[in-house]
Each structure stands twice: as structure tokens, then as C-alpha cells.
Design a protein around this motif. Structure first.
Motif, PDB file in Angstrom:
ATOM      1  N   ALA A   1      38.744  24.421  48.891  1.00  0.00           N
ATOM      2  CA  ALA A   1      38.149  24.304  47.559  1.00  0.00           C
ATOM      3  C   ALA A   1      38.279  25.625  46.802  1.00  0.00           C
ATOM      4  O   ALA A   1      38.655  25.651  45.622  1.00  0.00           O
ATOM      5  CB  ALA A   1      36.680  23.895  47.677  1.00  0.00           C
TER       6      ALA A   1
ATOM      7  N   VAL B   1      41.903  26.331  45.692  1.00  0.00           N
ATOM      8  CA  VAL B   1      42.301  25.498  44.559  1.00  0.00           C
ATOM      9  C   VAL B   1      41.690  26.066  43.280  1.00  0.00           C
ATOM     10  O   VAL B   1      42.360  26.169  42.238  1.00  0.00           O
ATOM     11  CB  VAL B   1      41.860  24.033  44.772  1.00  0.00           C
ATOM     12  CG1 VAL B   1      42.077  23.230  43.500  1.00  0.00           C
ATOM     13  CG2 VAL B   1      42.631  23.416  45.916  1.00  0.00           C
TER      14      VAL B   1
ATOM     15  N   GLU C   1      43.874  27.350  40.184  1.00  0.00           N
ATOM     16  CA  GLU C   1      43.666  26.782  38.844  1.00  0.00           C
ATOM     17  C   GLU C   1      43.385  27.883  37.828  1.00  0.00           C
ATOM     18  O   GLU C   1      43.841  27.831  36.686  1.00  0.00           O
ATOM     19  CB  GLU C   1      42.470  25.816  38.872  1.00  0.00           C
ATOM     20  CG  GLU C   1      42.794  24.449  39.426  1.00  0.00           C
ATOM     21  CD  GLU C   1      43.670  23.659  38.469  1.00  0.00           C
ATOM     22  OE1 GLU C   1      43.348  23.620  37.273  1.00  0.00           O
ATOM     23  OE2 GLU C   1      44.685  23.092  38.934  1.00  0.00           O
TER      24      GLU C   1
ATOM     25  N   PHE D   1      33.148  24.613  29.836  1.00  0.00           N
ATOM     26  CA  PHE D   1      32.526  23.888  30.936  1.00  0.00           C
ATOM     27  C   PHE D   1      33.410  23.877  32.182  1.00  0.00           C
ATOM     28  O   PHE D   1      32.934  24.098  33.297  1.00  0.00           O
ATOM     29  CB  PHE D   1      32.234  22.455  30.485  1.00  0.00           C
ATOM     30  CG  PHE D   1      31.533  21.637  31.529  1.00  0.00           C
ATOM     31  CD1 PHE D   1      30.154  21.728  31.695  1.00  0.00           C
ATOM     32  CD2 PHE D   1      32.245  20.769  32.349  1.00  0.00           C
ATOM     33  CE1 PHE D   1      29.504  20.988  32.663  1.00  0.00           C
ATOM     34  CE2 PHE D   1      31.601  20.023  33.328  1.00  0.00           C
ATOM     35  CZ  PHE D   1      30.235  20.134  33.480  1.00  0.00           C
TER      36      PHE D   1
ATOM     37  N   ALA E   1      33.154  20.891  46.569  1.00  0.00           N
ATOM     38  CA  ALA E   1      34.074  19.789  46.263  1.00  0.00           C
ATOM     39  C   ALA E   1      33.664  19.103  44.964  1.00  0.00           C
ATOM     40  O   ALA E   1      34.503  18.758  44.128  1.00  0.00           O
ATOM     41  CB  ALA E   1      34.117  18.790  47.414  1.00  0.00           C
ATOM     42  N   ALA E   2      32.347  18.905  44.782  1.00  0.00           N
ATOM     43  CA  ALA E   2      31.874  18.261  43.564  1.00  0.00           C
ATOM     44  C   ALA E   2      32.174  19.141  42.345  1.00  0.00           C
ATOM     45  O   ALA E   2      32.604  18.647  41.296  1.00  0.00           O
ATOM     46  CB  ALA E   2      30.379  17.980  43.652  1.00  0.00           C
TER      47      ALA E   2
ATOM     48  N   MET F   1      34.598  21.163  42.071  1.00  0.00           N
ATOM     49  CA  MET F   1      36.027  21.012  41.814  1.00  0.00           C
ATOM     50  C   MET F   1      36.275  19.739  41.003  1.00  0.00           C
ATOM     51  O   MET F   1      37.110  19.712  40.103  1.00  0.00           O
ATOM     52  CB  MET F   1      36.814  20.946  43.131  1.00  0.00           C
ATOM     53  CG  MET F   1      38.314  20.948  42.930  1.00  0.00           C
ATOM     54  SD  MET F   1      39.206  20.376  44.364  1.00  0.00           S
ATOM     55  CE  MET F   1      39.092  21.782  45.406  1.00  0.00           C
TER      56      MET F   1
ATOM     57  N   PHE G   1      34.308  18.505  38.790  1.00  0.00           N
ATOM     58  CA  PHE G   1      34.001  18.806  37.389  1.00  0.00           C
ATOM     59  C   PHE G   1      35.116  19.635  36.756  1.00  0.00           C
ATOM     60  O   PHE G   1      35.499  19.403  35.616  1.00  0.00           O
ATOM     61  CB  PHE G   1      32.670  19.556  37.285  1.00  0.00           C
ATOM     62  CG  PHE G   1      31.468  18.653  37.397  1.00  0.00           C
ATOM     63  CD1 PHE G   1      31.113  17.821  36.345  1.00  0.00           C
ATOM     64  CD2 PHE G   1      30.698  18.630  38.548  1.00  0.00           C
ATOM     65  CE1 PHE G   1      30.011  16.984  36.438  1.00  0.00           C
ATOM     66  CE2 PHE G   1      29.604  17.794  38.655  1.00  0.00           C
ATOM     67  CZ  PHE G   1      29.249  16.972  37.597  1.00  0.00           C
TER      68      PHE G   1
ATOM     69  N   LEU H   1      38.287  19.733  37.523  1.00  0.00           N
ATOM     70  CA  LEU H   1      39.529  18.977  37.352  1.00  0.00           C
ATOM     71  C   LEU H   1      39.290  17.647  36.650  1.00  0.00           C
ATOM     72  O   LEU H   1      40.206  16.863  36.486  1.00  0.00           O
ATOM     73  CB  LEU H   1      40.188  18.701  38.716  1.00  0.00           C
ATOM     74  CG  LEU H   1      40.555  19.893  39.588  1.00  0.00           C
ATOM     75  CD1 LEU H   1      41.147  19.409  40.901  1.00  0.00           C
ATOM     76  CD2 LEU H   1      41.561  20.773  38.851  1.00  0.00           C
ATOM     77  N   ASN H   2      38.037  17.407  36.264  1.00  0.00           N
ATOM     78  CA  ASN H   2      37.658  16.138  35.652  1.00  0.00           C
ATOM     79  C   ASN H   2      38.087  14.960  36.534  1.00  0.00           C
ATOM     80  O   ASN H   2      38.766  14.032  36.097  1.00  0.00           O
ATOM     81  CB  ASN H   2      38.278  16.036  34.261  1.00  0.00           C
ATOM     82  CG  ASN H   2      37.597  14.983  33.433  1.00  0.00           C
ATOM     83  OD1 ASN H   2      36.499  14.538  33.781  1.00  0.00           O
ATOM     84  ND2 ASN H   2      38.228  14.558  32.359  1.00  0.00           N
TER      85      ASN H   2
ATOM     86  N   ARG I   1      36.566  12.177  39.114  1.00  0.00           N
ATOM     87  CA  ARG I   1      35.270  11.621  39.530  1.00  0.00           C
ATOM     88  C   ARG I   1      35.239  11.260  41.006  1.00  0.00           C
ATOM     89  O   ARG I   1      34.169  11.205  41.610  1.00  0.00           O
ATOM     90  CB  ARG I   1      34.916  10.411  38.671  1.00  0.00           C
ATOM     91  CG  ARG I   1      34.904  10.808  37.217  1.00  0.00           C
ATOM     92  CD  ARG I   1      33.865  10.139  36.384  1.00  0.00           C
ATOM     93  NE  ARG I   1      33.829  10.855  35.114  1.00  0.00           N
ATOM     94  CZ  ARG I   1      34.522  10.485  34.034  1.00  0.00           C
ATOM     95  NH1 ARG I   1      35.255   9.394  34.050  1.00  0.00           N
ATOM     96  NH2 ARG I   1      34.467  11.205  32.949  1.00  0.00           N
ATOM     97  N   LEU I   2      36.394  11.021  41.600  1.00  0.00           N
ATOM     98  CA  LEU I   2      36.403  10.761  43.045  1.00  0.00           C
ATOM     99  C   LEU I   2      35.877  11.986  43.793  1.00  0.00           C
ATOM    100  O   LEU I   2      35.050  11.881  44.704  1.00  0.00           O
ATOM    101  CB  LEU I   2      37.830  10.432  43.513  1.00  0.00           C
ATOM    102  CG  LEU I   2      38.003  10.290  45.033  1.00  0.00           C
ATOM    103  CD1 LEU I   2      37.143   9.153  45.566  1.00  0.00           C
ATOM    104  CD2 LEU I   2      39.464  10.044  45.375  1.00  0.00           C
ATOM    105  N   LEU I   3      36.334  13.168  43.361  1.00  0.00           N
ATOM    106  CA  LEU I   3      35.857  14.403  43.983  1.00  0.00           C
ATOM    107  C   LEU I   3      34.355  14.571  43.756  1.00  0.00           C
ATOM    108  O   LEU I   3      33.627  15.012  44.643  1.00  0.00           O
ATOM    109  CB  LEU I   3      36.586  15.612  43.398  1.00  0.00           C
ATOM    110  CG  LEU I   3      38.037  15.812  43.788  1.00  0.00           C
ATOM    111  CD1 LEU I   3      38.616  17.004  43.055  1.00  0.00           C
ATOM    112  CD2 LEU I   3      38.155  16.013  45.273  1.00  0.00           C
ATOM    113  N   ILE I   4      33.908  14.201  42.566  1.00  0.00           N
ATOM    114  CA  ILE I   4      32.484  14.348  42.266  1.00  0.00           C
ATOM    115  C   ILE I   4      31.656  13.455  43.198  1.00  0.00           C
ATOM    116  O   ILE I   4      30.664  13.888  43.779  1.00  0.00           O
ATOM    117  CB  ILE I   4      32.196  14.006  40.781  1.00  0.00           C
ATOM    118  CG1 ILE I   4      32.882  15.031  39.886  1.00  0.00           C
ATOM    119  CG2 ILE I   4      30.692  13.976  40.520  1.00  0.00           C
ATOM    120  CD1 ILE I   4      32.691  14.777  38.405  1.00  0.00           C
TER     121      ILE I   4
END
Lengths: 458, 97
Positions: free
Chosen positions: A99, A102, A106, A115, A221-222, A224, A226, A228-229, A231-234
Motif C-alpha cells: 500500500a 503504491v 502515485e 482530497f 488499503a481503504a 488507497m 479513496f 484511486l477512487n 470502491r472495491l479497495l474501500i
């Protein structure tokens, strides 16, 4: 449904499967189905991602998959079950560093703002500090570094100061106008803070800390998600964060301590004053032969395992003893304290490994009322979790901690190497009780001797 | 605040509460497997790692970090799921022979 949008559907399927996987884990009957659901969910997530049009080159990704699997699979198959806490700490480290990297990648790829940048900073901070904290926890569990708390004067001030500087640098990066060195400095401080966080924590507090690191890895992870926008990660990150959080709350309650106390309390300091108080009180000892005959003639035996059983790898011998007693018609049950061992549920895994039926394993609340009708409580390598001082001695550092009421049994047998106080360095009044028999020796060696003596017992 | 962000926050909150509910129901018997399973699940960050590594316009430095991240999260996924299954295989209800 075109191939171009396949990933969106794949992510939805993955999210559903991941939720189901945790749901199915709630009972041993469906738990393995839960793991399968999780694996398939992850597969959907990975394949979906590979098919996204943003992903153009596969070469590096595939090589990385191969290396990762080549390392991960042996790690899971070759580690002995007693090393599960270490392995879990190591796993947290890998997840967290992924995480964090990445996030860093980024940052240098397109310097996000607003944000997204805030999410990225949180992701990176949590990722790096969880990475080094998990490595430090691994080193403590593996006993590469001393397991007792390392403390010095002003430690908390140094740690909090360092954390504050890291957060300030992070905020500066988000607000904008920060110089080029701000982000690398932020990374270094996050890494450093992770180590400093673990140094003052003793082995006995590891269950809480591992659960907390689990939660941080989820939050990274969550975050990340946000950044990368995605929602699966969220969703997956939030589930993990919630799970780790609940476990650490359960562990804290089981020790009657608060989060702040675990993280900043440095248990070690309290003990110096109490360690030397009791020196020459008499204890009653017994041989394996005595122990075998008492056990053989009892109706109900409750075994209380602790970290000492794990260290000595005594679980298989304990199983043999259990089988022998059950054959003689003795009712044998196990009492598991929530913080026995080095991670939540540690004892259950070891006893399951030794093939002890899980319906014999009982939680503290369920088994405590049964001690009054128990003939023998056999304590194997547990100490603080059976110390009656926790109930009445307000001066004791463990006062208020819920314990297993073994002292209410007719006879208590304690297998212990020596009279050295346990990890927390607190003397245990249970050992001086009239109804307590001390069985001095290595947990595995002593249980094997009892097993040997058992056929001779009347 | 854009609608995208607002939606994401709702998703996070709902998932977190769902997580609290689900995990409360997990028996303490299975707390270790729970932890290693959720640990494997948190390696979902592999998604982000793949996107960074495979992106056409990524600078070399980001790609290298991304590839290391793919390695790390793959280790996490593979070892996490395998060890969870290895543990769960051992949980059996049976009487001694």
C-alpha cells in the motif's frame, strides 16, 4: 457487457465474495467455504484489473506475480503452526508495504491534489508505519530482538513528537507548496515511527498489537481506495480495518487495559517494584507419578494452556494425555483465555493442530462457572491469566483483568519451568495456595512423563 | 465535495459497519484464521499496484515501486489464503480413537 467494462462487474462480484467470505468464517462448519469465496473474489479483482484499458504492459506484473507466489506459498506451507503469530506479522508487513509503495509511486506519477492527496498521505503514513511496526513485531515474536519492553525516559514524548512532525509534513504536502524533500522526509519519519511504536511493547501485549496492525493495514488499503477512487479497495479495506479493530478491543478488554495504555503504558516499568516482593514462600510440588494418579482418579479435568505450551510445542503430548483420560471416563475440557498466547485465537489453532476436537475448547465466560465442580485444573504454561490477584489485589498491575478462576477447582496443577515470574514479571499467589501442586519442568517433557505414568495409575 | 467523494465515504461507512457486524459473530475459536483471512483480503491493494505498474504513462521510478508492490501483495495474498486454509483444515469435531 463489453470487455471494456468487464472490470466494473468483476469488482462488484469481488466485493460480494469478499463480504461473504468473512460472513462464512463465523463458524467452523462454513469457514473453509469462506476462504474459497475470498480466493475467488481476489481472482476476480486481479483479472478485472488486468483487463482494464489503463493496464498496457504485462511483463513486469507477471514476473512480480511469479516471484510473489514463489515466496508466499512456501511461507504458508513450511511455517510450523507455533509460528503463526510471526507469519501473520510478516504478512501484515508485506500488505502494508505494498500500500505504501503504491502511494509513493502515485505521488511521483502525477502529484495529486486536494482530497486525493490527503488520502494518499494517509495511505502512505499508515502503510510505512505498519510495515516497520510489523517487521519489529515479527522480530520480537521470533526473538530476534528482546521481547521485553525496551523503555527509556521521555520515550512517549519522543514518539509523539516524531509522529507530530510526520503528520505536519504530510499536511504540508497536502496543502501544497511543500519543498521536494518534504515527502521523502515524511516517508522516513513514518518508517521510523513504526519501529519506535513497537519497541516499548512486551510480548504479552502482542495479541493487541497484532490486531491493531491488522486494522492499520486495512485502513491503508481503504485510504488507497479513496486516493484511486476505487470502491472495491474501500470495501475490502474497511472490512479489514473493522475486523482488526474489534479484535484489538476484545484483546484490550481481556487485559482490562485501554488502547493508550497498551501503546504508551510500557508494562515493564510497573513490574520492577512488585517482582522482588515474594521470595521464600513454600510451595507444594509433585512428581509426574503423583500427577498421573490424581488425574486418573478425577471426574473432571480442565486444562488451561498458555504461551508456555506453544513454546514447548507440547500440544501433541497434551492431546495424548487428553485421549488417555477420556478413555478412562474423565471429562476433559479446555479453558482458553482470550489473550493466551501471542495473537488472538493462538491456543485454539495449536490445539486444533494437535487434533483436539474443537467442542472441548471453551471461552473464559463459558468455563469459569464450571471450575467449582472441577477436580483438577491443569495449567500448562499460563501465568498471568490465572493469577487470582487480578480479582482482589488493587495494587497488582493486573488488577481488574478478567482471569480464569482455576483457584476454585479442587486441585490446581501448574506445569512451569521454575518459580521465575511470568512475562509481566508479576508474582502469582496461585502457586502458594494449599490446593496448588507445582509440577516443575518443561511443558512437553512433563506432560510426556504424566502420559508414561498414566497406565500404571490405578 | 464532489459526489464521487461523497459516495466513496458512504461506501466506506457502510462497509465498516458491515465489518463490525460480521466480525462480532465470528467465534473466538476462529480469531486467528479470521485475522489471516482479513489480512489476505487487505492485500486487495494489489489492484492499485497493478494499475501503477501497468500504466503506459508511469515514470520508470513509479513502475519499479509498483512492481515491488505487486510482489509484496502477491506474497500477502498467497500466504494469507493458504495459511488460513491450512489452519481451518485442522478444526475438526471428533472423538479420540
Amino acid at each position: 457487457m463489453s470487455v471494456e467494462h468487464f472490470w466494473q462487474y468483476a469488482y462488484i462480484v469481488a466485493a460480494v465474495l469478499i463480504i461473504l467470505s468473512i460472513k462464512w468464517l463465523n463458524s467452523p462448519a462454513t469457514a473453509r467455504r469462506g476462504v474459497q469465496a475470498g480466493q475467488i473474489g481476489m481472482l476476480f479483482a486481479v483479472i478485472g484489473t488486468l483487463l482494464r484499458h489503463e493496464v498496457m504492459s504485462y511483463q513486469w506484473i507477471l514476473i512480480a506475480f511469479v516471484i510473489g507466489s514463489a515466496v508466499g506459498a512456501p511461507l504458508a506451507y513450511l511455517m510450523p503452526m507455533t509460528a503463526v503469530p510471526q507469519l501473520t506479522a510478516l504478512s501484515h508487513a508485506f500488505g502494508a508495504v505494498a500500500a505504501a509503495l503504491v502511494g509513493t509511486a502515485e505521488y511521483y506519477r502525477h502529484y495529486p491534489t486536494g482530497f486525493q492527496m490527503a488520502a494518499l498521505v494517509i495511505e502512505t503514513l499508515l502503510g510505512y508505519l505498519t510495515f516497520t511496526a510489523s517487521i519489529a513485531a515479527f522480530a520480537k515474536l521470533q526473538e530476534l530482538i528482546p521481547t521485553r519492553p525496551l523503555t527509556y525516559k521521555g520515550q512517549n514524548i519522543v514518539n509523539l513528537g516524531l509522529f507530530a512532525v510526520a503528520v505536519l509534513l504530510g499536511v504540508w504536502t497536502v496543502v501544497g507548496g511543500a519543498p521536494g524533500w518534504a515527502f521523502p522526509a515524511f516517508v522516513v519519519l513514518s518508517l521510523l515511527f513504526g519501529v519506535l511504536l513497537i519497541i516499548p511493547i512486551g510480548g504479552g501485549d502482542m495479541p493487541t498489537v497484532i490486531a491493531l496492525l491488522n486494522s492499520y493495514a486495512g485502513m491503508a488499503a481503504a485510504a488507497m481506495g479513496f486516493a484511486l477512487n476505487n470502491r472495491l479497495l474501500i470495501i475490502a479495506g474497511a472490512l479489514n480495518a473493522a475486523s482488526g479493530f474489534i479484535l484489538s478491543v476484545v484483546m484490550c478488554k481481556a487485559m482490562n487495559r485501554s488502547f493508550t495504555n497498551v501503546l504508551f503504558g510500557a508494562f515493564g516499568q510497573v513490574t520492577e517494584s512488585t517482582a522482588a516482593t515474594t521470595t521464600a514462600k513454600p510451595v507444594r510440588t509433585a512428581t509426574a507419578e503423583d500427577a498421573a494418579s490424581i488425574l486418573a482418579t478425577s471426574r473432571k479435568v480442565v486444562i488451561v494452556p498458555g504461551y508456555g505450551m506453544a513454546v514447548a510445542q507440547a500440544q501433541h503430548k497434551v492431546r495424548e494425555l487428553t485421549d488417555m483420560l477420556v478413555k478412562r471416563g474423565v471429562d476433559v475440557q479446555f479453558a482458553i483465555h482470550p489473550v493466551a498466547g501471542r495473537m488472538p485465537g493462538h491456543m485454539n489453532v495449536l490445539l486444533a493442530e494437535a487434533d483436539i476436537s474443537y467442542d472441548r475448547l471453551h471461552e473464559m465466560e463459558d468455563i469459569n462457572p464450571e471450575f467449582t465442580e472441577t477436580d483438577v485444573a491443569l495449567v500448562i504454561g499460563a501465568n498471568d491469566v490465572v493469577n487470582p490477584a487480578a480479582r482482589h489485589d488493587t495494587a497488582s498491575p493486573i488488577y481488574g483483568m478478567p482471569i480464569l478462576d482455576v483457584d476454585k477447582a479442587q486441585t490446581v496443577m501448574v506445569i512451569k519451568r521454575s518459580m521465575n515470574p511470568g512475562f509481566a514479571g508479576i508474582d502469582n499467589e496461585l502457586y502458594y495456595n494449599d490446593r496448588t501442586l507445582m509440577l516443575f519442568g518443561d511443558a512437553k517433557g512433563f506432560v510426556s512423563e504424566i502420559v508414561k505414568e498414566m497406565p500404571k495409575a490405578a | 465535495m464532489s459526489t464521487e467523494i461523497e459516495l466513496s465515504i458512504y461506501v466506506f461507512l457502510l462497509a465498516a459497519f458491515l465489518g463490525l457486524e460480521l466480525v462480532h459473530k465470528v467465534s473466538p475459536l476462529l480469531h486467528t484464521p479470521l485475522m489471516s483471512l482479513t489480512n489476505a483480503i487487505s492485500a486487495i491493494s494489489v489492484v492499485g499496484a497493478i494499475l501503477v505498474t501497468g500504466a503506459g504513462e508511469s515514470p520508470q521510478f513509479s513502475k519499479i515501486l509498483g512492481a515491488i508492490a505487486v510482489v509484496a501483495s502477491t506474497i500477502n495474498i498467497v500466504s494469507g489464503f493458504l495459511i488460513t486454509d491450512r489452519m481451518l483444515k485442522m478444526f475438526r469435531k471428533k472423538e479420540p480413537k
